[in-house]
Design a protein around this motif. Structure first.
Motif, PDB file in Angstrom:
ATOM      1  N   THR A   1      16.900   6.254  49.393  1.00  0.00           N
ATOM      2  CA  THR A   1      17.459   6.367  48.046  1.00  0.00           C
ATOM      3  C   THR A   1      16.430   6.172  46.943  1.00  0.00           C
ATOM      4  N   GLY A   2      15.270   5.600  47.271  1.00  0.00           N
ATOM      5  CA  GLY A   2      14.267   5.336  46.250  1.00  0.00           C
ATOM      6  C   GLY A   2      14.506   4.069  45.463  1.00  0.00           C
ATOM      7  N   THR A   3      15.477   3.271  45.854  1.00  0.00           N
ATOM      8  CA  THR A   3      15.778   2.021  45.160  1.00  0.00           C
ATOM      9  C   THR A   3      16.132   0.949  46.179  1.00  0.00           C
ATOM     10  N   THR A   4      16.114  -0.313  45.767  1.00  0.00           N
ATOM     11  CA  THR A   4      16.529  -1.400  46.654  1.00  0.00           C
ATOM     12  C   THR A   4      18.034  -1.614  46.529  1.00  0.00           C
ATOM     13  N   ILE A   5      18.587  -2.350  47.475  1.00  0.00           N
ATOM     14  CA  ILE A   5      20.021  -2.650  47.425  1.00  0.00           C
ATOM     15  C   ILE A   5      20.344  -3.463  46.170  1.00  0.00           C
ATOM     16  N   LYS A   6      19.510  -4.446  45.854  1.00  0.00           N
ATOM     17  CA  LYS A   6      19.734  -5.251  44.647  1.00  0.00           C
ATOM     18  C   LYS A   6      19.693  -4.383  43.397  1.00  0.00           C
ATOM     19  N   GLN A   7      18.698  -3.535  43.312  1.00  0.00           N
ATOM     20  CA  GLN A   7      18.566  -2.670  42.144  1.00  0.00           C
ATOM     21  C   GLN A   7      19.774  -1.742  42.004  1.00  0.00           C
ATOM     22  N   PHE A   8      20.209  -1.189  43.123  1.00  0.00           N
ATOM     23  CA  PHE A   8      21.356  -0.289  43.076  1.00  0.00           C
ATOM     24  C   PHE A   8      22.588  -1.019  42.546  1.00  0.00           C
ATOM     25  N   LEU A   9      22.836  -2.218  43.045  1.00  0.00           N
ATOM     26  CA  LEU A   9      24.028  -2.963  42.614  1.00  0.00           C
ATOM     27  C   LEU A   9      23.974  -3.298  41.132  1.00  0.00           C
ATOM     28  N   ILE A  10      22.805  -3.715  40.649  1.00  0.00           N
ATOM     29  CA  ILE A  10      22.690  -4.033  39.236  1.00  0.00           C
ATOM     30  C   ILE A  10      22.933  -2.785  38.383  1.00  0.00           C
ATOM     31  N   GLU A  11      22.315  -1.680  38.758  1.00  0.00           N
ATOM     32  CA  GLU A  11      22.511  -0.433  38.012  1.00  0.00           C
ATOM     33  C   GLU A  11      23.980  -0.028  38.003  1.00  0.00           C
ATOM     34  N   TYR A  12      24.605  -0.106  39.174  1.00  0.00           N
ATOM     35  CA  TYR A  12      25.998   0.325  39.287  1.00  0.00           C
ATOM     36  C   TYR A  12      26.909  -0.575  38.447  1.00  0.00           C
ATOM     37  N   ARG A  13      26.689  -1.884  38.533  1.00  0.00           N
ATOM     38  CA  ARG A  13      27.523  -2.821  37.786  1.00  0.00           C
ATOM     39  C   ARG A  13      27.332  -2.679  36.279  1.00  0.00           C
ATOM     40  N   LEU A  14      26.085  -2.469  35.849  1.00  0.00           N
ATOM     41  CA  LEU A  14      25.844  -2.271  34.427  1.00  0.00           C
ATOM     42  C   LEU A  14      26.497  -0.986  33.926  1.00  0.00           C
ATOM     43  N   ASN A  15      26.458   0.056  34.726  1.00  0.00           N
ATOM     44  CA  ASN A  15      27.115   1.301  34.343  1.00  0.00           C
ATOM     45  C   ASN A  15      28.606   1.080  34.137  1.00  0.00           C
ATOM     46  N   LYS A  16      29.230   0.392  35.089  1.00  0.00           N
ATOM     47  CA  LYS A  16      30.663   0.097  34.970  1.00  0.00           C
ATOM     48  C   LYS A  16      30.940  -0.775  33.754  1.00  0.00           C
ATOM     49  N   ALA A  17      30.061  -1.752  33.491  1.00  0.00           N
ATOM     50  CA  ALA A  17      30.252  -2.632  32.342  1.00  0.00           C
ATOM     51  C   ALA A  17      30.184  -1.850  31.040  1.00  0.00           C
ATOM     52  N   LYS A  18      29.210  -0.937  30.938  1.00  0.00           N
ATOM     53  CA  LYS A  18      29.081  -0.152  29.716  1.00  0.00           C
ATOM     54  C   LYS A  18      30.317   0.713  29.480  1.00  0.00           C
ATOM     55  N   ARG A  19      30.838   1.294  30.555  1.00  0.00           N
ATOM     56  CA  ARG A  19      32.043   2.116  30.399  1.00  0.00           C
ATOM     57  C   ARG A  19      33.211   1.269  29.902  1.00  0.00           C
TER      58      ARG A  19
END
Length: 302
Positions: free
Chosen positions: A233-251
């Motif tokens: 994926t080009g990212t770590t599991i931690k990085q993916f979770l943070i990105e995903y959670r921030l995206n949901k938070a912004k929405r």
């Protein structure tokens, strides 16, 4: 080790939103490596149709992991989180087409007798995305559509909007016709495993997740899991979770008025102070300031 405490960058794709606000159809031929173009999970307001001409990689789209090869065609719905990854390719030739949903809704009003709704037909296939692997003949055909569409959007002669309409119609007629053909994707065993892990993370992102939970659930060691996920994926599991959670938070901040403490809990941060720290670090704004700015942008655009 608990996952989700590593601050990283995040983006909503204002680049695409800007073009769609100016004109509802935008198409580009690109070759630059993906790492130089978009390294983050992101989302935008329109549909994205992604045609790969050469190279290999993967595409995180919603809760799915798609393989990318020459001939892969991916249709991503509005506001769905996604991120392409090209592996180690020096160049990655592809077409990227963005279409505002309002444009497709207007086509629906034109086709009154048949009640044609492209968004509804796409949603019936899958609520987030569709992915196909094209034969050489199919790739030649759809590549021609993309090339001609890109050209008419660049030249913009007196009849270019009719030409855009023609090419969009040709593309969707082609795409819907793929449902009855064999378009199996070339997926490896490692990609299947990482895809399953990805789906699990997204299904449980609101919960406190631990690496140990994943190792017990999936047939892979801790070190193998870290390596496979990053290489695929080009990212770590931690990085993916943070990105995903921030995206949901912004929405949630943009689209609801629920309390910020509830936003933090709803997207899996749990610790309000940690949510505040990560959000402020990556956006330059507090969650409250971000909500106010999003409201102002929405008022201005309307």
């Amino acid at each position: 080790m608990r996952m989700g405490n590593e601050p990283i960058n995040f983006a909503i794709d204002d680049y695409t939103n800007h073009f769609l606000a100016a004109y509802p159809v935008h198409c580009e031929y690109r070759t630059i490596p993906l790492g130089q173009e978009q390294q983050l999970l992101h989302s935008h307001n329109g549909y994205e149709i992604y045609l790969v001409l050469q190279g290999t990689g993967t595409y995180i789209v919603g809760d799915r992991l798609y393989p990318l090869h020459a001939g892969s065609l991916t249709i991503i719905h509005p506001n769905v989180i996604h991120r392409p990854f090209h592996g180690h390719c020096k160049e990655f030739p592809r077409y990227v087409l963005s279409i505002d949903q309002s444009y497709l809704d207007q086509l629906h009003t034109i086709c009154k007798l048949s009640d044609l709704s492209i968004p509804r037909l796409l949603a019936e296939l899958h609520p987030d995305s569709s992915h196909y692997f094209l034969s050489t003949q199919q790739l030649d055909r759809v590549q021609t559509i993309f090339a001609e569409l890109t050209n008419c959007l660049t030249v913009r002669d007196r009849s270019y909007e009719l030409a855009v309409l023609k090419h969009i119609a040709d593309l969707f007629l082609f795409s819907f016709g793929l449902q009855n053909e064999n378009t199996t994707t070339l997926t490896t065993g490692d990609q299947y495993l990482v895809g399953d892990v990805l789906s699990y993370l997204i299904a449980h992102y609101q919960e406190p997740l631990h690496i140990e939970d994943l190792v017990q659930r999936f047939p892979v060691s801790r070190s193998q899991l870290f390596t496979l996920f990053k290489e695929t994926t080009g990212t770590t599991i931690k990085q993916f979770l943070i990105e995903y959670r921030l995206n949901k938070a912004k929405r949630l901040l943009m689209e609801t008025d629920i309390a910020i403490s509830e936003v933090s809990a709803a997207v899996g941060f749990g610790d309000m102070s940690h949510f505040f720290h990560v959000f402020k670090k990556e956006t330059g704004l507090t969650p409250k300031q971000y909500r106010v700015e999003a409201f102002r942008r929405n008022i201005k655009s309307n």
